[in-house]
Motif scaffolding. Structure first.
Motif, PDB file in Angstrom:
ATOM      1  N   PHE A   1       0.744  -1.269   0.000  1.00 44.82           N
ATOM      2  CA  PHE A   1       0.069   0.028  -0.005  1.00 44.82           C
ATOM      3  C   PHE A   1       0.854   1.188   0.012  1.00 44.82           C
ATOM      4  N   GLY A   2       2.222   1.356   0.166  1.00 43.85           N
ATOM      5  CA  GLY A   2       2.885   2.341   0.078  1.00 43.85           C
ATOM      6  C   GLY A   2       2.544   3.432   1.138  1.00 43.85           C
ATOM      7  N   ASP A   3       2.419   4.636   0.681  1.00 48.56           N
ATOM      8  CA  ASP A   3       2.371   5.515   1.618  1.00 48.56           C
ATOM      9  C   ASP A   3       0.791   5.877   1.826  1.00 48.56           C
ATOM     10  N   HIS A   4       0.032   5.091   1.388  1.00 50.37           N
ATOM     11  CA  HIS A   4      -1.295   4.995   2.014  1.00 50.37           C
ATOM     12  C   HIS A   4      -1.608   4.628   3.388  1.00 50.37           C
ATOM     13  N   PRO A   5      -2.546   5.247   4.036  1.00 44.70           N
ATOM     14  CA  PRO A   5      -2.749   4.762   5.599  1.00 44.70           C
ATOM     15  C   PRO A   5      -2.794   3.127   5.684  1.00 44.70           C
ATOM     16  N   LEU A   6      -3.531   2.554   4.912  1.00 48.60           N
ATOM     17  CA  LEU A   6      -3.684   0.891   4.917  1.00 48.60           C
ATOM     18  C   LEU A   6      -2.595   0.521   5.273  1.00 48.60           C
ATOM     19  N   GLY A   7      -1.349   1.050   4.793  1.00 46.30           N
ATOM     20  CA  GLY A   7      -0.123   0.359   4.833  1.00 46.30           C
ATOM     21  C   GLY A   7       0.607   0.521   6.088  1.00 46.30           C
ATOM     22  N   ARG A   8       0.162   1.203   7.015  1.00 43.97           N
ATOM     23  CA  ARG A   8       0.808   1.519   8.258  1.00 43.97           C
ATOM     24  C   ARG A   8       0.473   0.364   9.179  1.00 43.97           C
ATOM     25  N   PRO A   9       1.252  -0.209   9.959  1.00 40.62           N
ATOM     26  CA  PRO A   9       1.109  -1.123  11.216  1.00 40.62           C
ATOM     27  C   PRO A   9       0.071  -0.499  12.131  1.00 40.62           C
ATOM     28  N   ILE A  10      -0.940  -1.386  12.353  1.00 41.69           N
ATOM     29  CA  ILE A  10      -2.136  -1.083  13.259  1.00 41.69           C
ATOM     30  C   ILE A  10      -1.753  -0.444  14.390  1.00 41.69           C
ATOM     31  N   ALA A  11      -0.954  -1.051  15.296  1.00 39.44           N
ATOM     32  CA  ALA A  11      -0.465  -0.714  16.645  1.00 39.44           C
ATOM     33  C   ALA A  11       0.403   0.617  16.555  1.00 39.44           C
ATOM     34  N   GLY A  12       0.769   1.175  15.388  1.00 39.13           N
ATOM     35  CA  GLY A  12       1.769   2.363  15.423  1.00 39.13           C
ATOM     36  C   GLY A  12       2.906   1.721  15.405  1.00 39.13           C
ATOM     37  N   THR A  13       4.130   2.738  15.440  1.00 35.21           N
ATOM     38  CA  THR A  13       5.671   2.485  15.694  1.00 35.21           C
ATOM     39  C   THR A  13       6.130   2.976  16.894  1.00 35.21           C
ATOM     40  N   PRO A  14       7.109   2.474  17.097  1.00 39.29           N
ATOM     41  CA  PRO A  14       7.869   2.891  18.534  1.00 39.29           C
ATOM     42  C   PRO A  14       7.901   4.438  18.475  1.00 39.29           C
ATOM     43  N   GLU A  15       8.191   5.270  17.473  1.00 36.24           N
ATOM     44  CA  GLU A  15       8.359   6.556  17.254  1.00 36.24           C
ATOM     45  C   GLU A  15       6.740   7.110  17.876  1.00 36.24           C
ATOM     46  N   SER A  16       6.017   6.767  17.098  1.00 40.80           N
ATOM     47  CA  SER A  16       4.615   7.212  17.047  1.00 40.80           C
ATOM     48  C   SER A  16       4.205   7.153  18.438  1.00 40.80           C
ATOM     49  N   ILE A  17       4.117   5.928  19.279  1.00 42.41           N
ATOM     50  CA  ILE A  17       3.658   5.801  20.464  1.00 42.41           C
ATOM     51  C   ILE A  17       4.426   6.627  21.411  1.00 42.41           C
ATOM     52  N   LEU A  18       5.784   6.839  21.096  1.00 39.40           N
ATOM     53  CA  LEU A  18       6.586   7.564  22.127  1.00 39.40           C
ATOM     54  C   LEU A  18       6.199   8.850  22.262  1.00 39.40           C
ATOM     55  N   ALA A  19       5.783   9.528  20.848  1.00 37.33           N
ATOM     56  CA  ALA A  19       5.152  10.721  20.684  1.00 37.33           C
ATOM     57  C   ALA A  19       4.029  11.212  20.974  1.00 37.33           C
ATOM     58  N   SER A  20       3.224  10.285  21.339  1.00 39.15           N
ATOM     59  CA  SER A  20       1.790  10.361  21.825  1.00 39.15           C
ATOM     60  C   SER A  20       1.605  10.980  23.094  1.00 39.15           C
ATOM     61  N   THR A  21       0.661  11.678  23.143  1.00 34.55           N
ATOM     62  CA  THR A  21       0.229  12.417  24.618  1.00 34.55           C
ATOM     63  C   THR A  21      -0.922  12.209  25.207  1.00 34.55           C
ATOM     64  N   ARG A  22      -1.154  12.121  26.289  1.00 31.99           N
ATOM     65  CA  ARG A  22      -2.562  11.777  27.040  1.00 31.99           C
ATOM     66  C   ARG A  22      -3.453  12.856  26.309  1.00 31.99           C
ATOM     67  N   ASP A  23      -3.333  13.992  26.182  1.00 35.74           N
ATOM     68  CA  ASP A  23      -4.155  15.037  25.768  1.00 35.74           C
ATOM     69  C   ASP A  23      -4.619  14.902  24.183  1.00 35.74           C
ATOM     70  N   GLU A  24      -3.778  14.398  23.465  1.00 40.22           N
ATOM     71  CA  GLU A  24      -4.093  13.955  22.046  1.00 40.22           C
ATOM     72  C   GLU A  24      -4.905  12.709  21.903  1.00 40.22           C
ATOM     73  N   VAL A  25      -4.677  11.624  22.800  1.00 44.77           N
ATOM     74  CA  VAL A  25      -5.408  10.754  22.548  1.00 44.77           C
ATOM     75  C   VAL A  25      -6.786  11.092  23.380  1.00 44.77           C
ATOM     76  N   TRP A  26      -6.799  11.668  24.297  1.00 40.03           N
ATOM     77  CA  TRP A  26      -8.043  12.017  24.928  1.00 40.03           C
ATOM     78  C   TRP A  26      -8.819  12.872  23.724  1.00 40.03           C
ATOM     79  N   ASP A  27      -8.301  13.655  23.100  1.00 40.18           N
ATOM     80  CA  ASP A  27      -9.046  14.537  22.094  1.00 40.18           C
ATOM     81  C   ASP A  27      -9.582  13.624  20.879  1.00 40.18           C
ATOM     82  N   PHE A  28      -8.756  12.656  20.558  1.00 44.44           N
ATOM     83  CA  PHE A  28      -9.282  11.736  19.463  1.00 44.44           C
ATOM     84  C   PHE A  28     -10.141  10.986  20.003  1.00 44.44           C
ATOM     85  N   TYR A  29     -10.549  10.470  21.235  1.00 48.00           N
ATOM     86  CA  TYR A  29     -11.568   9.655  21.911  1.00 48.00           C
ATOM     87  C   TYR A  29     -12.845  10.607  21.704  1.00 48.00           C
TER      88      TYR A  29
END
Length: 448
Positions: free
Chosen positions: A169-197
């Motif tokens: 899937f290349g750069d399409h979002p379907l190609g991304r690992p569902i759980a995220g990457t170590p980089e994306s998880i380390l960059a996540s903040t509680r407030d951002e995930v709360w806003d997403f929720y």
């Protein structure tokens, strides 16, 4: 032929008897919440799922991994239950509960005795509406998810499939690992995930599916009580989020061949091409084709590649469908010195299917397997629950077993041959992990 039952959003109530004497009922509340149930005579249990049509493909770059992060966090406590109490509610009655995130949806589900269904509704509504996303729990769960990702990296099969999706899937979002990457998880903040929720877990997005010994009116009342208690306004008008009907696209693949170097005993490989969308009317033809090609021990691939030639231990065909695209292919694992011949034989079987189609007896056997497998699957209330959710979230219609069998009966040899030809006319993407000989590399590159 018995007709499928349409599920339009502007139909507030539906009540129908379906194959086997089950009673299908559905309510669309003014707020957009949807409850769909199937009362199964003789069942002493119920399976319930709270579905949110939101997955990893829906996340903005800064939100990457949030759907899966939430799947973990909603079990960590509400104002009335801590994490242990959430687990205890189900385990003390012998029930089980879990959650799953995919590329297009997230589900929180449970299986309980019929008498405990009210408890399951109460706990799941509490989790869905009132989770705290406590800061300390957020940091603890960040570590758990990083461990989960690391575990995936240690499993060669998981690595193979993750990298395959990224290349396919290349750069399409379907190609991304569902759980995220170590980089994306380390960059996540509680407030951002709360806003997403807060933005995405709303009445318009919620589908509740229940199968088993369930009384629809009682379940509806319990559901509404729980959602209102959680602060949701069920009187405010809101049309359900539209189903994911989208124009089809062929993925712009990043690479048509990649070999991952790992010290392993076997060469593990995937050979794949673009497949069908979730709602494609040819999906019954697709299913029969896969059963004949690589769906079991009587399939062509199993017989020719393993039984007749002894080239592999594992070989099968697969398909995954999404709202606007799909993927179909073959997976195998073998000793490195047998990989080149295995690929040649697999390719020959694909070409034979596209050129000659299937025999009448093969097709009849596949239809019998489809009907029998469908009937046996419905012994599971969990499978019935998922069928309800797929009908509501993806297809926009409920097709019972009789409808499915009738649709399969209409499939012809020419339908299968033509579909196989369409699929094999495309360039294949190949992914391997483990030792790879030059001969095998040559065979795989020739498929691109």
């Amino acid at each position: 032929m018995t007709n499928a039952i349409p599920l339009p959003f502007d139909l507030p109530h539906l009540d129908a008897t379906v194959a086997g004497g089950s009673r299908l009922q559905r309510t669309v509340l003014p707020s957009g919440v949807r409850l769909i149930t199937e009362h199964v005579p003789g069942s002493a249990s119920a399976s319930i799922g709270f579905y949110v049509p939101l997955g990893s493909r829906d996340e903005a770059d800064r939100e990457y991994g949030s759907s899966h992060f939430l799947e973990h966090l909603l079990f960590k406590g509400t104002p009335t239950r801590d994490a242990r109490r959430v687990a205890l509610e189900f385990e003390r009655v012998g029930g089980d509960f879990n959650a799953a995130t995919s590329r297009e949806q997230t589900v929180y589900h449970a299986r309980v005795r019929d008498q405990d269904l009210g408890m399951a509704i109460d706990v799941l509504t509490d989790m869905l509406t009132s989770s705290l996303l406590d800061t300390d729990e957020f940091e603890l769960e960040r570590g758990v998810i990083l461990e989960e990702i690391a575990m995936t990296e240690d499993d060669p099969t998981d690595v193979l499939w993750e990298r395959f999706y990224q290349n396919f899937f290349g750069d399409h979002p379907l190609g991304r690992p569902i759980a995220g990457t170590p980089e994306s998880i380390l960059a996540s903040t509680r407030d951002e995930v709360w806003d997403f929720y807060q933005r995405n877990y709303t009445p318009r997005s919620l589908v509740v599916a229940i199968a088993g010994n369930v009384d629809h009116d009682t379940a509806l009342r319990q559901l509404c009580d729980g959602l209102v208690r959680g602060g949701w306004n069920l009187d405010a008008p809101g049309e359900p989020i539209a189903r994911r009907y989208r124009d089809a696209f062929v993925p712009t693949r990043r690479s048509l061949f990649e070999a991952i170097d790992r010290e392993l005993e076997q060469t593990n490989l995937i050979i794949a091409a673009p497949g069908l969308q979730s709602g494609d009317p040819r999906r019954h033809t697709f299913g029969l084709m896969h059963h004949i090609l690589g769906g079991g021990m009587s399939s062509r691939l199993f017989h020719e590649v393993r039984e007749r030639r002894g080239l592999v231990y594992s070989v099968y065909s697969f398909a995954a469908s999404h709202a606007d695209t799909g993927v179909t292919g073959i997976s195998a694992a073998c000793m490195p010195d047998k990989a080149a011949e295995a690929v040649r034989v697999i390719r020959a079987e694909l070409e034979k299917l596209a050129t000659d189609g299937v025999g009448e007896e093969e097709l009849a056997d596949a239809k019998g397997a489809g009907a029998g497998g469908g009937a046996l699957a419905l012994e599971s209330m969990h499978a019935r629950m998922n069928r309800l959710a797929r009908a509501e979230l993806v297809l926009g219609e409920f097709a019972d077993l009789d409808v499915g069998v009738a649709r399969m009966a209409e499939v012809t040899n020419e339908d299968i041959r033509a579909l196989a030809q369409t699929l094999t006319d495309q360039s294949f993407t190949s992914e391997t992990i483990g030792p790879l000989t030059e001969a095998a590399r040559h065979e795989l590159e020739a498929l691109a």
